[in-house]
Motif scaffolding. Structure first.
Motif, short mmCIF file in Angstrom:
data_model
loop_
_atom_site.label_atom_id
_atom_site.label_comp_id
_atom_site.label_asym_id
_atom_site.label_seq_id
_atom_site.Cartn_x
_atom_site.Cartn_y
_atom_site.Cartn_z
N ARG A 153 0.83 -1.20 0.00
CA ARG A 153 0.00 0.00 0.00
C ARG A 153 0.87 1.25 0.00
O ARG A 153 0.57 2.24 -0.69
CB ARG A 153 -0.93 -0.02 1.22
CG ARG A 153 -1.99 1.08 1.19
CD ARG A 153 -2.96 0.94 2.35
NE ARG A 153 -3.69 -0.32 2.31
CZ ARG A 153 -3.56 -1.29 3.19
NH1 ARG A 153 -2.71 -1.17 4.20
NH2 ARG A 153 -4.26 -2.40 3.08
N VAL A 154 1.96 1.22 0.78
CA VAL A 154 2.90 2.35 0.79
C VAL A 154 3.55 2.51 -0.57
O VAL A 154 3.69 3.63 -1.08
CB VAL A 154 3.98 2.15 1.88
CG1 VAL A 154 5.06 3.23 1.78
CG2 VAL A 154 3.36 2.17 3.26
N LEU A 155 3.91 1.40 -1.18
CA LEU A 155 4.53 1.45 -2.49
C LEU A 155 3.57 2.02 -3.52
O LEU A 155 3.97 2.78 -4.42
CB LEU A 155 4.98 0.04 -2.90
CG LEU A 155 5.84 -0.07 -4.16
CD1 LEU A 155 7.14 0.69 -4.00
CD2 LEU A 155 6.15 -1.54 -4.46
N GLN A 156 2.29 1.70 -3.38
CA GLN A 156 1.29 2.24 -4.29
C GLN A 156 1.17 3.76 -4.12
O GLN A 156 1.06 4.51 -5.09
CB GLN A 156 -0.07 1.59 -4.00
CG GLN A 156 -1.21 2.15 -4.85
CD GLN A 156 -2.55 1.56 -4.44
OE1 GLN A 156 -2.59 0.59 -3.70
NE2 GLN A 156 -3.62 2.16 -4.92
N MET A 157 1.24 4.24 -2.88
CA MET A 157 1.15 5.67 -2.61
C MET A 157 2.36 6.41 -3.16
O MET A 157 2.26 7.56 -3.60
CB MET A 157 1.01 5.91 -1.11
CG MET A 157 -0.31 5.41 -0.52
SD MET A 157 -0.31 5.50 1.28
CE MET A 157 -0.08 7.26 1.52
N GLN A 158 3.54 5.76 -3.11
CA GLN A 158 4.73 6.40 -3.66
C GLN A 158 4.60 6.61 -5.16
O GLN A 158 5.12 7.58 -5.71
CB GLN A 158 5.97 5.55 -3.35
CG GLN A 158 6.34 5.54 -1.87
CD GLN A 158 7.53 4.64 -1.58
OE1 GLN A 158 7.96 3.87 -2.44
NE2 GLN A 158 8.05 4.74 -0.36
#
Length: 629
Positions: A153-158
């Motif tokens: 999810r963090v990678l998607q936000m990045q």
């Protein structure tokens, strides 16, 4: 004087104890002293004791030991390795199998990073995107997340990982639904790694490399020298044990492998003085390479043996200086005269001693080295002003004869400065037909050497493997120095500069192929590697911030300047000083952490930012905070 008083005196003076024990038998009486008391046990198992035992082994049995310790060596380890050789000059010789004796060590020496880009650097270093599993693991560790789902999810936000593909799919869906497609703004790329050496762990003999296909990789070797290792440390770690084995009757080989311009000739010979083609060893001994140091130690050891060892041993030294240029083998001590006209003829010519010249002292050796230096083939390329265009092999032959038994022991020390593995486009050798042919011949010889060393280490690990010495004249000449009961060390020379990432990866891969150290990695081992890299940076950041808190201070400075009316005025300014170097180091560390984790740093202009560490609390600059943390 009572017995107790004598015992107390002996226990207080270890040199007196060693003097008394020197008259005792080294197998029974000395060992019985160990059980007299705990104090005796402590004294006779100390490092000082093992150093004394080695001296006795040399004087009584003629077994040479090095005068100083190398990196991570102990006198106990050297003694345990030397003691089985004590019957070298007696009628009862040791019988060790080749598989137990032969071992090829891999030692890594990395050239420091250049402060300025080299002239042949044509393009900026390629940025590397880590594999998904490594990226998720780093995000999870850096942000203390519990699962890969949260990290994803963090990678998607990045955004930078999935943006291109997702935008394409979104556009296709909108087009299918008949919606108007609006152009999307480009997302600024997050910090990313570049290829090549990422970090060095010389304490655990590991090198971490960024591979453009596999991401972060860990390579383990027998030795990894520190970033700014001296010539002295390199010799003591890599070559001195080989010289010791050579004096004690074993064939030994030391060779330097790496790309052109990576420091092989510097490691083997020392720095080259463009104003003087001849080598001078009268001064600057700290800059000597392995070859002059080895020659010097051999004659020092023989001189000491002549004066102190109880066994009467006659020794003679001879030297061969050979150049392997393509398929031709030349004698550098005889004006490049050919050594035979075929692979077998060249091998027998050299190893039968036809190319040898007797040397009686270190000075004689230097004269022959200078004579051969004038005959070597070198040329200027885009990567190296003085590139070796052939493999250079120096062979020292030591013949020792014990008078008591008439026993003769012959050993050879092979010291090899390999031609550099070469990228034709980068070195621009492809613009010259002769340079291209030389580069191809060098690379073919290196490939044959890789096959032989890998096969030898497979045999050492218990796997039967054919050693293809006949593939090249180079490997045929080294057959005695690599096989049998010989001792060998390959010094892997590589550059840390990003533009040499591919060549550096090839070098460490060569080291992995020949090394006895296991480089098999499981997924759990890979996560441990990533955790180590992240923790190492975090510890360095914490240490740097602590230095800033301790050393940083406010300082008032008075400056005289001319105002707009051409009048002198005095201006008082307050500056934060005392930790400038720590601030620069902290900036580098924060950038390294951001590159490793792929996290953006909120910096508008990094060169003008002040107040790293705790300075932002005083209103000096802004704190460097990752966006997603």
């Amino acid at each position: 004087m009572s017995t107790s008083s004598i015992t107390t005196l002996v226990l207080e003076d270890e040199s007196l104890l060693f003097s008394i024990l020197s008259f005792c038998d080294d197998r029974t009486s000395r060992n019985e002293v160990l059980f007299l008391s705990k104090r005796f046990l402590d004294l006779l198992t100390s490092e000082v004791s093992f150093r004394w035992r080695l001296q006795c082994l040399h004087i009584v049995h003629g077994i040479y030991s090095p005068p100083t310790l190398g990196l991570k060596q102990t006198w106990k380890d050297i003694y345990l390795e030397s003691y089985p050789q004590r019957n070298l000059w007696s009628a009862h010789k040791n019988s060790k199998s080749d598989s137990e004796s032969n071992k090829i060590l891999a030692c890594m020496r990395l050239k420091p990073v250049l402060d300025e880009p080299s002239e042949h650097q044509a393009a900026p270093a390629e940025k590397i995107v880590l594999p998904l599993h490594q990226r998720l693991a780093l995000i999870r560790m850096s942000q203390n997340l519990k699962s890969n789902r949260e990290a994803l999810r963090v990678l998607q936000m990045q955004g930078d990982w999935f943006t291109a593909q997702w935008q394409q799919e979104k556009s296709c869906n909108e087009e299918a639904d008949g919606k108007e497609i609006t152009p999307q703004e480009e997302v600024a790329g997050l910090p990313s790694l570049i290829g090549g050496v990422h970090s060095i762990d010389h304490e655990n003999n590991r090198v971490f490399v960024v591979d453009h296909t596999k991401g972060l990789r860990e390579f383990s070797f027998d030795h990894v020298l520190p970033d700014l290792s001296s010539q002295d440390m390199t010799y003591e770690t890599c070559a001195r044990p080989l010289v010791t084995n050579f004096v004690n009757g074993f064939n030994s080989t030391c060779l330097a492998y790496g790309q052109t311009g990576s420091g092989k000739s510097h490691t083997m010979f020392g720095p080259h003085d463009p104003s003087n083609e001849l080598m001078s060893f009268d001064q600057n001994s700290s800059q000597w390479g392995i070859i002059p140091r080895a020659c010097y130690e051999v004659f020092q050891a023989l001189e000491y043996r002549q004066a102190n060892v109880r066994i009467e041993i006659d020794a003679s030294v001879s030297m061969s200086y050979i150049e392997i240029y393509g398929e031709s083998v030349s004698d550098l001590l005889r004006e490049r005269a050919p050594c035979g006209h075929s692979k077998v003829a060249a091998q027998r010519y050299v190893l039968d001693g036809e190319a040898e010249k007797s040397v009686a002292s270190f000075e004689d050796t230097v004269k022959l080295l200078n004579q051969g230096e004038l005959q070597k083939r070198t040329a200027s390329t885009a990567m190296n002003e003085r590139s070796s265009r052939a493999h250079t092999l120096l062979i020292l032959t030591l013949k020792q004869r014990a008078h008591t038994l008439g026993q003769v022991v012959t050993s050879r020390l092979f010291l090899l400065d390999l031609g550099g593995s070469e990228n034709l486009k980068k070195s621009k050798a492809n613009t010259n037909a002769q340079r291209t042919k030389e580069a191809v011949n060098i690379n073919l010889g290196l490939l044959a050497l890789k096959r032989c060393t890998a096969a030898l280490n497979s045999t050492t690990r218990g796997k039967k493997s054919h050693v293809p010495y006949l593939d090249s004249k180079l490997t045929m000449l080294l057959s005695e120095g690599l096989g049998g009961n010989s001792k060998s060390c390959v010094i892997l020379c590589a550059a840390q500069d990003p533009e040499h990432a591919k060549e550096t990866l090839d070098t460490v891969a060569f080291g992995r192929a020949i090394s006895n150290v296991s480089n098999d990695r499981k997924r759990s081992d890979e996560e441990s590697m990533l955790k180590h890299l992240l923790n190492d940076i975090d510890m360095s950041i914490a240490k740097c911030e602590e230095n800033i808190r301790r050393n940083e201070r406010w300082e008032t400075k008075t400056v005289k300047q001319t105002n707009a009316y051409d009048e002198m005025e005095t201006k008082v300014t307050t500056l934060l000083v005392g930790a400038e170097s720590d601030r620069l180091e902290l900036e580098k560390l924060l950038r390294r952490r951001a590159q490793l984790t792929g996290t953006a740093i909120d910096i508008a202009d990094a060169e003008n930012i002040v107040g790293f560490g705790n300075a932002h609390s005083y209103g000096m600059g802004q704190q460097m905070v990752p966006k997603n943390e």
